[in-house]
Design an enzyme around this catalytic site. Structure first.
Site: not given
Length: 263
Positions: A144, A157, A161
């Site tokens: 991402s 997150y 990532k």
């Protein structure tokens, strides 16, 4: 442009919806046989049957949770039994988060670590041997833009990532000698069902203009002023997993409509 992918075997995680589904469609259109992993059995089986019927490829559904060792083993076993391994792995399973560092419990950190990082580690251990037997392959990790440009409301997150991106780089240097090419893709705003669901929830008490909300998000974050479609991302992913991108090793590609604010 001929991708030279016809007859290859691709394994995809998070394959029943959103980006994973679009990539499955993209591979199938190139004549690639599929092993599709996801957690929701009914939806996954319907997707697999539909893709196989429309594109004339084999599409094997595997209901599994790749955040677990058993889930990864089920996916690897299915590919080995049905196709004697795989040529392509698109590691796509993942989800956003919402927490603060001070309040998030250890269990939440561990759950996201297992989903975003350990799934990739275990899948690599599971599929690299068959790729070597088959003469090489391609592994692509879906991270991402948040791996390098974090959003403040989802630190777990962002962190996991970023770890996935670093794992991808290390794996690339380890297996390139076996003609296995590993890269990462960092999408920006992609109009998946999760985005639509969230927008509808956020606007339900204020008139329900979820489309207007998403446009505001695009206006704020993406100079292109719109979300990508999953199909737009899928076109690039299929290319990166083809022989046309064989000199791409250990790279990270941003597909973000200009959202990244550095060089």
């Amino acid at each position: 442009m001929d991708s030279n992918l016809r007859g290859k075997v691709a394994v995809l995680t998070g394959a029943s919806v959103g980006i994973g589904l679009a990539v499955a469609e993209g591979f199938a259109a190139e004549g690639v046989n599929l092993v599709l992993g996801a957690r929701q059995r009914e939806r996954l089986e319907q997707v697999a049957a539909d893709i196989a019927a429309r594109h004339g490829v084999r599409a094997v559904p595997v209901t599994c949770d790749v955040a677990t060792m058993d889930g990864v083993a089920a996916l690897v076993d299915a590919a080995n039994q049905q196709f004697n391994g795989a040529d392509i792995l698109f590691n796509n399973a993942g989800t956003g988060s919402n927490e603060t560092i001070m309040e998030a419990p250890d269990e939440k950190w561990q759950a996201y670590w297992d989903l975003h990082v350990m799934a990739a580690v275990r899948l690599a251990r599971g599929f690299v041997p068959s790729m070597k037997r088959r003469g090489g392959g391609a592994i692509l990790h879906n991270a991402s833009i948040c791996a390098v440009q974090p959003l403040g409301y989802e630190p777990i997150y962002n962190v996991t990532k970023a770890a996935l991106m670093m794992f991808s780089k290390n794996l690339a240097t380890e297996v390139v000698k076996d003609n296995i090419h590993v890269n990462t893709i960092n999408p920006g705003l992609v109009l998946t069902p999760d985005w639509v669901k969230t927008a509808k929830q956020l606007t339900q008490d204020a008139g329900g203009d979820w489309e207007g909300h998403l446009q505001q998000v695009a206006d704020e974050f993406a100079p292109i002023r719109r979300f990508a479609t999953p199909a737009e991302l899928a076109d690039f992913i299929v290319f990166l997993c083809s022989e046309r991108a064989s000199y791409s090793v250990g790279s990270t590609y941003f597909v973000d409509g200009g959202m990244l604010r550095t060089v």
